[in-house]
Design an enzyme around this catalytic site. Structure first.
Site, mmCIF file in Angstrom:
data_model
loop_
_atom_site.group_PDB
_atom_site.id
_atom_site.type_symbol
_atom_site.label_atom_id
_atom_site.label_comp_id
_atom_site.label_asym_id
_atom_site.label_seq_id
_atom_site.Cartn_x
_atom_site.Cartn_y
_atom_site.Cartn_z
ATOM 1 N N ILE A 42 0.827 -1.210 0.000
ATOM 2 C CA ILE A 42 0.000 0.000 0.000
ATOM 3 C C ILE A 42 0.866 1.267 0.000
ATOM 4 O O ILE A 42 0.385 2.358 -0.324
ATOM 5 C CB ILE A 42 -0.953 -0.035 1.231
ATOM 6 C CG1 ILE A 42 -2.240 0.723 0.956
ATOM 7 C CG2 ILE A 42 -0.302 0.484 2.496
ATOM 8 C CD1 ILE A 42 -3.202 0.003 0.085
ATOM 9 N N GLY A 43 2.147 1.125 0.413
ATOM 10 C CA GLY A 43 3.039 2.286 0.448
ATOM 11 C C GLY A 43 3.650 2.553 1.820
ATOM 12 O O GLY A 43 4.157 3.643 2.066
ATOM 13 N N LYS A 44 3.643 1.546 2.706
ATOM 14 C CA LYS A 44 4.226 1.732 4.053
ATOM 15 C C LYS A 44 5.725 2.028 3.965
ATOM 16 O O LYS A 44 6.239 2.883 4.685
ATOM 17 C CB LYS A 44 4.041 0.468 4.920
ATOM 18 C CG LYS A 44 2.618 0.114 5.267
ATOM 19 C CD LYS A 44 2.533 -1.063 6.230
ATOM 20 C CE LYS A 44 3.114 -2.350 5.687
ATOM 21 N NZ LYS A 44 2.386 -2.923 4.551
ATOM 22 N N VAL A 46 7.403 3.283 1.402
ATOM 23 C CA VAL A 46 7.617 4.606 0.794
ATOM 24 C C VAL A 46 7.345 5.698 1.841
ATOM 25 O O VAL A 46 8.120 6.640 1.989
ATOM 26 C CB VAL A 46 6.721 4.781 -0.464
ATOM 27 C CG1 VAL A 46 6.758 6.212 -0.961
ATOM 28 C CG2 VAL A 46 7.181 3.819 -1.564
ATOM 29 N N LYS A 61 12.538 -2.361 10.874
ATOM 30 C CA LYS A 61 11.416 -3.251 10.522
ATOM 31 C C LYS A 61 11.621 -4.532 11.324
ATOM 32 O O LYS A 61 12.476 -5.356 10.992
ATOM 33 C CB LYS A 61 11.461 -3.540 9.014
ATOM 34 C CG LYS A 61 10.476 -4.592 8.567
ATOM 35 C CD LYS A 61 9.605 -4.111 7.454
ATOM 36 C CE LYS A 61 8.697 -5.223 6.960
ATOM 37 N NZ LYS A 61 7.540 -4.678 6.235
ATOM 38 N N ALA A 130 4.437 -5.268 9.233
ATOM 39 C CA ALA A 130 4.314 -6.137 8.056
ATOM 40 C C ALA A 130 2.822 -6.289 7.776
ATOM 41 O O ALA A 130 2.038 -6.539 8.689
ATOM 42 C CB ALA A 130 4.946 -7.491 8.335
ATOM 43 N N GLY A 131 2.425 -6.118 6.510
ATOM 44 C CA GLY A 131 1.008 -6.252 6.158
ATOM 45 C C GLY A 131 0.162 -5.191 6.842
ATOM 46 O O GLY A 131 0.544 -4.028 6.918
ATOM 47 N N PRO A 212 1.698 11.943 -3.461
ATOM 48 C CA PRO A 212 1.202 11.720 -4.819
ATOM 49 C C PRO A 212 1.974 10.576 -5.468
ATOM 50 O O PRO A 212 3.004 10.152 -4.940
ATOM 51 C CB PRO A 212 1.511 13.047 -5.520
ATOM 52 C CG PRO A 212 2.604 13.673 -4.737
ATOM 53 C CD PRO A 212 2.501 13.149 -3.333
HETATM 54 N N1 LIG Z 1 3.654 7.419 -3.947
HETATM 55 C C1 LIG Z 1 4.138 6.453 -4.710
HETATM 56 N N2 LIG Z 1 4.593 6.726 -5.944
HETATM 57 C C2 LIG Z 1 5.085 5.745 -6.726
HETATM 58 N N3 LIG Z 1 5.166 4.451 -6.359
HETATM 59 C C3 LIG Z 1 4.741 4.125 -5.123
HETATM 60 C C4 LIG Z 1 4.206 5.106 -4.249
HETATM 61 N N4 LIG Z 1 3.842 4.479 -3.103
HETATM 62 C C5 LIG Z 1 4.147 3.186 -3.264
HETATM 63 N N5 LIG Z 1 4.680 2.957 -4.481
HETATM 64 C C6 LIG Z 1 5.112 1.669 -5.023
HETATM 65 O O1 LIG Z 1 4.153 0.685 -4.685
HETATM 66 C C7 LIG Z 1 4.781 -0.525 -4.308
HETATM 67 C C8 LIG Z 1 4.376 -0.899 -2.883
HETATM 68 O O2 LIG Z 1 4.827 0.129 -2.005
HETATM 69 P P1 LIG Z 1 5.514 -0.227 -0.601
HETATM 70 O O3 LIG Z 1 5.882 1.059 0.038
HETATM 71 O O4 LIG Z 1 6.602 -1.224 -0.782
HETATM 72 O O5 LIG Z 1 4.279 -0.916 0.141
HETATM 73 P P2 LIG Z 1 4.214 -1.718 1.531
HETATM 74 O O6 LIG Z 1 5.434 -1.342 2.314
HETATM 75 O O7 LIG Z 1 2.942 -1.285 2.174
HETATM 76 O O8 LIG Z 1 4.181 -3.160 1.173
HETATM 77 C C9 LIG Z 1 6.282 -0.292 -4.473
HETATM 78 O O9 LIG Z 1 6.686 -0.751 -5.737
HETATM 79 C C10 LIG Z 1 6.417 1.212 -4.373
HETATM 80 O O10 LIG Z 1 7.545 1.700 -5.052
HETATM 81 MG MG LIG Z 2 6.929 -2.492 3.214
#
Ligand SMILES: Nc1ncnc2c1ncn2[C@@H]1O[C@H](COP(=O)(O)OP(=O)(O)O)[C@@H](O)[C@H]1O
Ligand SMILES: [Mg+2]
Length: 236
Positions: A42-44, A46, A61, A130-131, A212
């Protein structure tokens, strides 16, 4: 140790530059932050990299699965542009990209939350789960139990697109039920004002930032997203 040598030690410490001391003190008073999410992918990571880059925090982590690919720690080092020493070793790490309870079972080990210890550092941490909150880590414990064990303020990473209201409100309800300090929600992806408003209205929770969709995820882009789209006061 003689009285004289202990005095010398105090003196040596006393010589640290004042600014550094003030910064350390400030950091010591600020709680670590736990980043959870409405889902995996979901973007955790990032969001964690963004907070590390913008607020000059360390990263940890505690439970990582899917380490055969790339670890979240490696991703944060790369995206936030920080040295590896600013991140801390995982306490449980598994190769298969599956839920922690299953990864542990496949390896014949048990994840014991009460054995998880914060790394010994005076620096402030971003701690990534995680998750989501009800991701199982063992037969009878969930990620939420780890969050309770760690006990620091929580931030929820949520997607901005359709479906987010239900997932986010469920996550918020679970965090509140566990009596954790919920700082707010960060929405990730193309801006959706209606979803933003609905989460605040029905969840009675502030949206404290949004990220974004970024074509290049790097230190500069993350820091500038924080300046533009985050409420810095929510992270104090
Ligand atoms: N704001 C964003 N812009 C571009 N790509 C993103 C963005 N947020 C997440 N992603 C992409 O989405 C995927 C999942 O993000 P991630 O942060 O690894 O999720 P999680 O940690 O929740 O599993 C990755 O490939 C990441 O690069
Ligand atoms: Mg992650």
């Amino acid at each position: 140790m003689t009285a004289r040598s202990s005095r010398n030690k105090r003196n040596t410490r006393g010589h640290r530059p004042r600014l550094q001391e003030a910064k350390n003190k400030r950091e010591m008073n600020m709680p670590d932050l736990f980043v959870t999410g409405t889902d995996t992918g979901i973007g955790k990571t990032v969001l964690s990299a963004l907070l590390v880059a913008a607020l000059d925090l360390d990263y940890w982590k505690p439970i990582q699965t899917g380490a055969s690919e790339v670890t979240d720690r490696q991703t944060v080092i790369m995206c936030a542009g920080i040295p590896a020493e600013r991140t801390h070793p995982e306490q449980y790490i598994f190769d298969p990209p599956v839920s922690p309870h299953l990864a542990a079972e496949l390896k014949g080990v048990e994840i014991e939350i009460e054995r998880i210890r914060r790394p010994l550092t005076s620096r402030r941490l971003v701690i990534e789960g995680a998750g989501g909150v009800l991701t199982p880590v063992s037969d009878d414990e969930f990620m939420l139990d780890l969050m309770r064990h760690i006990g620091v303020p929580v931030i929820v990473a949520a997607r901005s697109a359709l479906g987010t209201i239900n997932h986010t409100l469920l996550t918020v309800a679970a965090i509140r039920n566990a009596a954790l300090d919920l700082r707010g929600v960060v929405m990730i992806g193309k801006e959706n004002k209606d979803n933003h408003r609905s989460i605040e209205r029905y969840g009675r929770v502030p949206v404290i930032g949004s990220i974004p969709w970024l074509d290049n995820i790097n230190r500069g882009a993350l820091r500038s997203a924080f300046t533009q789209y985050f409420d810095a006061s929510a992270f104090a």
